[in-house]
Design an enzyme around this catalytic site. Structure first.
Site, mmCIF file in Angstrom:
data_model
loop_
_atom_site.group_PDB
_atom_site.id
_atom_site.type_symbol
_atom_site.label_atom_id
_atom_site.label_comp_id
_atom_site.label_asym_id
_atom_site.label_seq_id
_atom_site.Cartn_x
_atom_site.Cartn_y
_atom_site.Cartn_z
ATOM 1 N N GLU A 107 2.405 -8.405 7.838
ATOM 2 C CA GLU A 107 2.680 -6.957 7.790
ATOM 3 C C GLU A 107 3.652 -6.597 6.669
ATOM 4 O OE1 GLU A 107 0.869 -4.757 9.342
ATOM 5 O OE2 GLU A 107 -0.208 -6.504 10.120
ATOM 6 N N PRO A 146 0.821 -1.215 0.000
ATOM 7 C CA PRO A 146 0.000 0.000 0.000
ATOM 8 C C PRO A 146 0.860 1.273 0.000
ATOM 9 C CG PRO A 146 -0.645 -1.471 1.802
ATOM 10 C CD PRO A 146 0.582 -2.058 1.172
ATOM 11 N N ARG A 152 -2.889 -7.943 -21.083
ATOM 12 C CA ARG A 152 -3.817 -7.624 -22.174
ATOM 13 C C ARG A 152 -3.220 -6.619 -23.153
ATOM 14 N NH1 ARG A 152 -6.831 -3.028 -21.703
ATOM 15 N NH2 ARG A 152 -8.722 -3.728 -22.736
ATOM 16 N N ASP A 168 -9.332 2.526 -24.982
ATOM 17 C CA ASP A 168 -9.631 2.368 -23.558
ATOM 18 C C ASP A 168 -9.476 3.665 -22.791
ATOM 19 O OD1 ASP A 168 -10.171 -0.314 -23.466
ATOM 20 O OD2 ASP A 168 -8.079 -0.881 -23.071
HETATM 21 N N1 SAM Z 1 0.852 -3.139 7.274
HETATM 22 C C1 SAM Z 1 0.922 -2.910 5.853
HETATM 23 C C2 SAM Z 1 0.704 -1.413 5.610
HETATM 24 O O1 SAM Z 1 -0.059 -0.798 6.332
HETATM 25 O O2 SAM Z 1 1.257 -0.903 4.617
HETATM 26 C C3 SAM Z 1 -0.149 -3.686 5.131
HETATM 27 C C4 SAM Z 1 0.159 -5.131 5.003
HETATM 28 S S1 SAM Z 1 -1.081 -5.987 4.087
HETATM 29 C C5 SAM Z 1 -2.054 -6.630 5.370
HETATM 30 C C6 SAM Z 1 -0.217 -7.392 3.501
HETATM 31 C C7 SAM Z 1 0.268 -7.311 2.082
HETATM 32 O O3 SAM Z 1 -0.811 -7.131 1.200
HETATM 33 C C8 SAM Z 1 1.211 -6.173 1.747
HETATM 34 O O4 SAM Z 1 2.516 -6.418 2.187
HETATM 35 C C9 SAM Z 1 1.115 -6.142 0.243
HETATM 36 O O5 SAM Z 1 1.858 -7.187 -0.359
HETATM 37 C C10 SAM Z 1 -0.362 -6.457 0.036
HETATM 38 N N2 SAM Z 1 -1.191 -5.254 -0.148
HETATM 39 C C11 SAM Z 1 -2.145 -4.803 0.690
HETATM 40 N N3 SAM Z 1 -2.733 -3.708 0.200
HETATM 41 C C12 SAM Z 1 -2.166 -3.449 -0.983
HETATM 42 C C13 SAM Z 1 -2.337 -2.432 -1.964
HETATM 43 N N4 SAM Z 1 -3.224 -1.462 -1.811
HETATM 44 N N5 SAM Z 1 -1.580 -2.477 -3.075
HETATM 45 C C14 SAM Z 1 -0.668 -3.448 -3.234
HETATM 46 N N6 SAM Z 1 -0.448 -4.438 -2.337
HETATM 47 C C15 SAM Z 1 -1.180 -4.439 -1.229
#
Ligand code: SAM
Length: 254
Positions: free
Chosen positions: A113, A86, A155, A170
């Protein structure tokens, strides 16, 4: 294009056997290789996570397991490494196009995490590494984000879409649609439950149809995502169209 994915849930990628992605794989356009991260864990429980230094909730994925897995998968090669998080760079159509031009992508979706940050420092120095977010929300793991990215990238590969022109029209497509959403689309019948298809689409007049589509893309973007439009990039005909929406009382943004 070769795509490797290292994950503790390789089974999550079953949708890549379906539809356009499945066909692209069958045709050899897309070579997807899935790897179970736990194969690089050597204790009896195949543990891939541990408690975070500094305390706090949740677990962190261990660096030595990710390091061994990435080293084995890349060998002497140098794919572009994509780590979903994220806190990453936003994934957009422009990034999808950038990735579609790569011969080899390696995705490292995390759980818990996330991955110990030293993994990104290590491979950021050795490979082209991108930490990428698919949106401002938090998923339970990176697998769904990787599926989204693979589908958006694949794609765009030559031979994947039945009609290569569809990608050009698109929303967000580079060129004329770069900052626009695609407008409404219609198929037969010409009248359904009293709702008529716009007459111009039945006219067979290609110039007028192209202008109508452009106007509707402008109208929709102004209504739904006005921040996308840079007025400076619009043609005089586009600006005239926007003026006429206003004159007609359409509540488009200023
Ligand atoms: N504690 C982390 C934070 O707040 O940034 C979030 C961890 S999340 C529970 C677990 C994993 O989900 C991340 O390490 C990532 O690989 C994936 N993930 C979650 N949200 C995402 C997003 N919006 N974009 C990309 N990957 C995401």
């Amino acid at each position: 294009m070769r795509i490797d994915v290292i994950s503790i849930f390789p089974e999550y990628f079953a949708p890549l056997d379906v539809s356009l992605m499945g066909k692209a794989r069958a045709k050899g356009i897309l070579d997807v290789r899935l790897h179970q991260l736990r194969e690089w864990a050597h204790d009896v429980h195949k543990t891939v996570d541990d408690t975070p230094y500094g305390g706090g909730p949740g677990m962190v994925m261990k660096p030595e397991i990710w390091g061994a897995a990435i080293d084995d998968v890349i060998g002497e090669g140098s794919p572009r490494l994509v780590v979903p998080t994220p806190s990453g760079r936003p994934f957009t159509q422009a990034v999808a196009l950038e990735y579609a031009a790569e011969p080899w992508l390696l995705f490292a979706p995390a759980r818990y995490e996330g991955i110990d940050s030293r993994v990104m420092i290590e491979y950021g120095a050795r490979l082209r590494l991108d930490e990428v977010s698919i949106g401002d929300y938090v998923l339970a793991g990176g697998e769904a984000a990787v599926l989204v990215m693979i589908e958006a990238v694949a794609r765009l590969l030559p031979g994947v879409l039945g009609n290569a022109v569809s990608a050009v029209d698109d929303s967000f497509a580079p060129g004329a649609m770069e900052n626009l959403l695609e407008g409404p689309v219609f198929t037969k019948p010409p009248v359904w439950r009293g709702h008529e298809v716009p007459e111009v689409l039945l006219s067979g007049h290609h110039g007028k149809i192209a202008r109508w589509r452009r106007d509707e893309a402008l109208r929709r973007t102004l209504r739904k995502r006005p921040e996308l439009i840079e007025r400076g990039e619009l043609s005089p005909a586009d600006l005239r169209a926007i003026e006429s929406f206003r004159a007609d009382g359409d509540p488009v943004a200023d």
